[in-house]
Design a protein around this motif. Structure first.
Motif, PDB file in Angstrom:
ATOM      1  N   LEU A 187      19.142 -81.814 -25.538  1.00 42.20           N
ATOM      2  CA  LEU A 187      17.868 -81.836 -25.366  1.00 42.20           C
ATOM      3  C   LEU A 187      17.325 -80.540 -26.282  1.00 42.20           C
ATOM      4  CD1 LEU A 187      14.954 -82.503 -24.761  1.00 42.20           C
ATOM      5  CD2 LEU A 187      14.959 -81.038 -22.704  1.00 42.20           C
ATOM      6  N   PRO A 188      16.999 -80.374 -27.462  1.00 41.16           N
ATOM      7  CA  PRO A 188      16.850 -79.353 -28.224  1.00 41.16           C
ATOM      8  C   PRO A 188      15.397 -78.816 -27.426  1.00 41.16           C
ATOM      9  CG  PRO A 188      17.041 -81.401 -29.778  1.00 41.16           C
ATOM     10  CD  PRO A 188      17.024 -81.728 -28.200  1.00 41.16           C
ATOM     11  N   LEU A 189      15.260 -77.407 -27.402  1.00 38.78           N
ATOM     12  CA  LEU A 189      13.908 -76.960 -26.803  1.00 38.78           C
ATOM     13  C   LEU A 189      12.999 -76.506 -28.118  1.00 38.78           C
ATOM     14  CD1 LEU A 189      15.467 -74.949 -23.814  1.00 38.78           C
ATOM     15  CD2 LEU A 189      14.391 -77.147 -23.823  1.00 38.78           C
ATOM     16  N   PRO A 190      11.880 -76.294 -27.816  1.00 36.90           N
ATOM     17  CA  PRO A 190      11.020 -75.582 -28.699  1.00 36.90           C
ATOM     18  C   PRO A 190      11.795 -74.369 -29.355  1.00 36.90           C
ATOM     19  CG  PRO A 190       9.558 -76.366 -26.968  1.00 36.90           C
ATOM     20  CD  PRO A 190      11.200 -76.347 -26.544  1.00 36.90           C
ATOM     21  N   ASP A 191      11.522 -74.164 -30.557  1.00 40.22           N
ATOM     22  CA  ASP A 191      12.166 -72.814 -31.045  1.00 40.22           C
ATOM     23  C   ASP A 191      11.951 -71.404 -30.459  1.00 40.22           C
ATOM     24  OD1 ASP A 191      13.837 -74.403 -33.029  1.00 40.22           O
ATOM     25  OD2 ASP A 191      12.400 -74.419 -34.676  1.00 40.22           O
ATOM     26  N   LEU A 192      12.469 -70.626 -30.758  1.00 45.39           N
ATOM     27  CA  LEU A 192      11.991 -69.341 -30.580  1.00 45.39           C
ATOM     28  C   LEU A 192      11.265 -68.982 -31.932  1.00 45.39           C
ATOM     29  CD1 LEU A 192      12.158 -67.326 -28.123  1.00 45.39           C
ATOM     30  CD2 LEU A 192      13.883 -66.134 -29.405  1.00 45.39           C
ATOM     31  N   VAL A 193       9.837 -68.453 -31.758  1.00 49.30           N
ATOM     32  CA  VAL A 193       9.348 -68.418 -33.185  1.00 49.30           C
ATOM     33  C   VAL A 193       8.711 -66.916 -32.979  1.00 49.30           C
ATOM     34  CG1 VAL A 193       6.885 -69.172 -34.004  1.00 49.30           C
ATOM     35  CG2 VAL A 193       8.412 -70.615 -33.151  1.00 49.30           C
ATOM     36  N   LEU A 194       8.593 -66.342 -34.309  1.00 51.63           N
ATOM     37  CA  LEU A 194       8.081 -65.174 -34.581  1.00 51.63           C
ATOM     38  C   LEU A 194       6.772 -65.317 -35.266  1.00 51.63           C
ATOM     39  CD1 LEU A 194       9.739 -61.774 -36.005  1.00 51.63           C
ATOM     40  CD2 LEU A 194       7.855 -62.569 -36.829  1.00 51.63           C
ATOM     41  N   SER A 195       5.648 -64.755 -34.797  1.00 53.37           N
ATOM     42  CA  SER A 195       4.332 -64.974 -35.359  1.00 53.37           C
ATOM     43  C   SER A 195       3.667 -63.771 -35.830  1.00 53.37           C
ATOM     44  CB  SER A 195       3.446 -66.073 -34.454  1.00 53.37           C
ATOM     45  OG  SER A 195       4.019 -67.172 -34.079  1.00 53.37           O
ATOM     46  N   ASP A 197       0.966 -56.934 -33.125  1.00 50.68           N
ATOM     47  CA  ASP A 197       1.120 -57.433 -34.406  1.00 50.68           C
ATOM     48  C   ASP A 197       2.162 -58.580 -34.699  1.00 50.68           C
ATOM     49  OD1 ASP A 197      -0.542 -55.039 -35.276  1.00 50.68           O
ATOM     50  OD2 ASP A 197       1.290 -53.736 -34.588  1.00 50.68           O
ATOM     51  N   VAL A 198       2.902 -58.516 -33.623  1.00 46.31           N
ATOM     52  CA  VAL A 198       4.035 -59.603 -33.623  1.00 46.31           C
ATOM     53  C   VAL A 198       4.260 -60.247 -32.360  1.00 46.31           C
ATOM     54  CG1 VAL A 198       6.364 -60.157 -34.317  1.00 46.31           C
ATOM     55  CG2 VAL A 198       5.139 -58.694 -35.701  1.00 46.31           C
ATOM     56  N   ALA A 199       4.317 -61.434 -32.265  1.00 46.40           N
ATOM     57  CA  ALA A 199       4.490 -62.150 -31.078  1.00 46.40           C
ATOM     58  C   ALA A 199       5.910 -63.137 -31.462  1.00 46.40           C
ATOM     59  CB  ALA A 199       3.399 -63.067 -30.497  1.00 46.40           C
ATOM     60  N   ILE A 200       6.734 -63.066 -30.157  1.00 46.95           N
ATOM     61  CA  ILE A 200       7.858 -63.529 -30.342  1.00 46.95           C
ATOM     62  C   ILE A 200       7.844 -64.687 -29.104  1.00 46.95           C
ATOM     63  CG2 ILE A 200      10.403 -63.918 -29.924  1.00 46.95           C
ATOM     64  CD1 ILE A 200      10.408 -61.169 -31.320  1.00 46.95           C
ATOM     65  N   THR A 201       7.635 -66.024 -29.294  1.00 44.20           N
ATOM     66  CA  THR A 201       7.336 -66.891 -28.214  1.00 44.20           C
ATOM     67  C   THR A 201       8.327 -68.199 -28.316  1.00 44.20           C
ATOM     68  OG1 THR A 201       5.425 -67.826 -29.485  1.00 44.20           O
ATOM     69  CG2 THR A 201       4.950 -65.944 -27.922  1.00 44.20           C
ATOM     70  N   ARG A 202       8.115 -68.961 -27.272  1.00 40.99           N
ATOM     71  CA  ARG A 202       8.722 -69.954 -27.265  1.00 40.99           C
ATOM     72  C   ARG A 202       7.906 -71.230 -27.971  1.00 40.99           C
ATOM     73  NH1 ARG A 202      13.765 -71.257 -27.058  1.00 40.99           N
ATOM     74  NH2 ARG A 202      14.145 -69.876 -25.427  1.00 40.99           N
ATOM     75  N   GLY A 203       7.906 -71.693 -29.081  1.00 38.17           N
ATOM     76  CA  GLY A 203       6.816 -72.361 -29.797  1.00 38.17           C
ATOM     77  C   GLY A 203       5.827 -71.659 -30.363  1.00 38.17           C
ATOM     78  N   GLY A 249      -8.230 -69.549 -33.458  1.00 39.31           N
ATOM     79  CA  GLY A 249      -7.698 -68.557 -34.367  1.00 39.31           C
ATOM     80  C   GLY A 249      -6.160 -68.824 -34.706  1.00 39.31           C
ATOM     81  N   ALA A 250      -5.696 -69.803 -34.237  1.00 42.77           N
ATOM     82  CA  ALA A 250      -4.181 -69.799 -34.185  1.00 42.77           C
ATOM     83  C   ALA A 250      -3.734 -70.346 -35.881  1.00 42.77           C
ATOM     84  CB  ALA A 250      -3.450 -70.820 -33.302  1.00 42.77           C
ATOM     85  N   GLU A 251      -4.829 -70.946 -36.453  1.00 42.62           N
ATOM     86  CA  GLU A 251      -4.660 -71.363 -37.850  1.00 42.62           C
ATOM     87  C   GLU A 251      -4.695 -70.218 -38.735  1.00 42.62           C
ATOM     88  OE1 GLU A 251      -8.976 -70.797 -36.914  1.00 42.62           O
ATOM     89  OE2 GLU A 251      -7.440 -71.891 -36.008  1.00 42.62           O
ATOM     90  N   GLY A 252      -4.955 -68.996 -38.282  1.00 44.37           N
ATOM     91  CA  GLY A 252      -4.994 -67.725 -39.136  1.00 44.37           C
ATOM     92  C   GLY A 252      -3.670 -67.017 -38.866  1.00 44.37           C
ATOM     93  N   LEU A 253      -2.638 -67.568 -38.097  1.00 40.64           N
ATOM     94  CA  LEU A 253      -1.252 -67.077 -37.738  1.00 40.64           C
ATOM     95  C   LEU A 253       0.014 -67.812 -38.845  1.00 40.64           C
ATOM     96  CD1 LEU A 253      -1.165 -66.920 -33.979  1.00 40.64           C
ATOM     97  CD2 LEU A 253      -2.177 -64.985 -35.738  1.00 40.64           C
ATOM     98  N   SER A 254       0.652 -66.916 -39.047  1.00 40.54           N
ATOM     99  CA  SER A 254       2.058 -67.283 -39.652  1.00 40.54           C
ATOM    100  C   SER A 254       3.129 -67.455 -38.574  1.00 40.54           C
ATOM    101  CB  SER A 254       2.334 -66.534 -40.883  1.00 40.54           C
ATOM    102  OG  SER A 254       1.407 -66.765 -41.924  1.00 40.54           O
ATOM    103  N   ALA A 255       3.823 -68.461 -38.667  1.00 41.72           N
ATOM    104  CA  ALA A 255       4.828 -68.648 -37.551  1.00 41.72           C
ATOM    105  C   ALA A 255       6.312 -69.098 -38.041  1.00 41.72           C
ATOM    106  CB  ALA A 255       4.422 -69.622 -36.468  1.00 41.72           C
ATOM    107  N   ILE A 256       7.232 -68.290 -37.763  1.00 34.43           N
ATOM    108  CA  ILE A 256       8.502 -68.844 -38.533  1.00 34.43           C
ATOM    109  C   ILE A 256       9.673 -69.060 -37.318  1.00 34.43           C
ATOM    110  CG2 ILE A 256       8.182 -67.751 -40.830  1.00 34.43           C
ATOM    111  CD1 ILE A 256       9.727 -65.300 -39.939  1.00 34.43           C
ATOM    112  N   PRO A 257      10.491 -69.913 -37.397  1.00 34.19           N
ATOM    113  CA  PRO A 257      11.472 -69.860 -36.103  1.00 34.19           C
ATOM    114  C   PRO A 257      12.491 -69.165 -36.537  1.00 34.19           C
ATOM    115  CG  PRO A 257      11.706 -71.913 -38.024  1.00 34.19           C
ATOM    116  CD  PRO A 257      10.354 -71.103 -38.213  1.00 34.19           C
TER     117      PRO A 257
END
Length: 316
Positions: A266-274, A142-148, A154-162
């Motif tokens: 070097l900023p790294l990709p955000d930790l993102v909750l999707s 139901d929730v994924a916490i990923t790097r970026g 199907g990714a267009e159907g996701l909401s992602a917030i840093p």
């Protein structure tokens, strides 16, 4: 027979008097008497004996009232449970996350959510960024916490917030010449054996590191692939090389290691909750509302998505 008939019968039994039962129910006595009489006709038994000072249950009445209490108890419990489910206080939430999310974000976030929603079952799975995104897209989470943000069909159907920002840091053993320095530059790093997570585990971070260290004038740095943050730190402590990690990994540093800032930063990709944009589960909304309180910068992102935000859960 309706639920109100059960309530009427229980009230008469508890008060032993039609008048007092009617008053407790907020109705007049004649309608109550008529409803009880109609119930007795439907059942084909006498439930109450009318006596001079009120009413008392018959043997049949005692059995019926006992069952009626249990039925009403179940109905009331079901109504209460339904209201709790609608508020996201009960249910099940599947969360998949990368290991580095355990360093800073998840311990306090999950503790906060569990404190406010102890009846919600959390199904937690550690996985790589790639696997976490695939699990969310495939309906396994139901929730994924990923790097970026997750990628793929199907990714267009996701909401992602840093939910957290990181930059690159380096870690070495105390015996290493860099130990004691505050910073290390790129030329110094390129000349060292390095330790980093496999590309498959952290593809976005691996790409950023490769871009940072790419220099056509020099031979590429030797890189040892470590399974996770703790392995990277452990290998650095053993003198295998310089570990490259997100800044949240400071929490995993050991007494026998030394942490350095990398220059230039070097900023790294955000930790993102999707999560799936069309998922309107009350439990998910409750979790997102907790995230909004715990990570205040996310509130505006959630509000733009029409999801819960801090004003709705200020009591937490």
């Amino acid at each position: 027979m309706e639920l109100r008939h059960l309530r009427y019968a229980v009230a008469v039994a508890e008060h032993g008097h039609f008048g007092r039962a009617a008053e407790a129910l907020g109705i007049a006595q004649p309608p109550l008497s008529r409803q009880i009489a109609a119930l007795e006709r439907e059942l084909g038994v006498v439930l109450f004996e009318r006596v001079a000072r009120g009413a008392r249950t018959t043997a049949a009445g005692a059995v019926f009232v006992g069952r009626a209490r249990r039925v009403l108890g179940e109905v009331d419990a079901g109504a209460a449970e339904a209201r709790r489910a609608a508020r996201g206080e009960v249910g099940h939430l599947r969360v998949v996350f990368i290991g580095s999310a355990l360093l800073e974000l998840l311990p306090s976030l999950l503790a906060r959510f569990r404190g406010g929603h102890p009846a919600v079952t959390l199904d937690l799975e550690e996985a790589s960024t790639r696997r976490g995104g695939a699990a969310l897209l495939g309906g396994e989470a139901d929730v994924a916490i990923t790097r970026g943000a997750p990628r793929g069909k199907g990714a267009e159907g996701l909401s992602a917030i840093p939910v957290a920002h990181d930059h690159l840091i380096a870690v070495c053993g105390l015996a290493h010449p860099f130990s004691g320095q505050r910073r290390v530059d790129l030329d110094q790093l390129r000349a060292q054996p390095l330790i980093a997570a496999p590309d498959a585990e952290e593809p976005a971070t691996a790409h950023a590191i490769r871009s940072l260290l790419d220099d056509a004038r020099r031979a590429p740095a030797t890189v040892t692939r470590a399974r996770d943050v703790h392995t990277t730190v452990g290998l650095a402590a053993c003198g295998v090389g310089i570990g490259l990690l997100p800044s949240c990994a400071r929490a995993a540093a050991r007494a026998d290691t030394w942490v350095l800032e990398v220059e230039p930063a070097l900023p790294l990709p955000d930790l993102v909750l999707s999560f799936r944009a069309d998922d309107r589960s009350p439990v998910l909304d409750a979790f997102l509302a907790t995230v909004a309180v715990h990570c205040p910068d996310t509130g505006r992102h959630l509000e733009r998505l029409g999801r819960p935000h801090t004003r709705e859960v200020s009591e937490q």
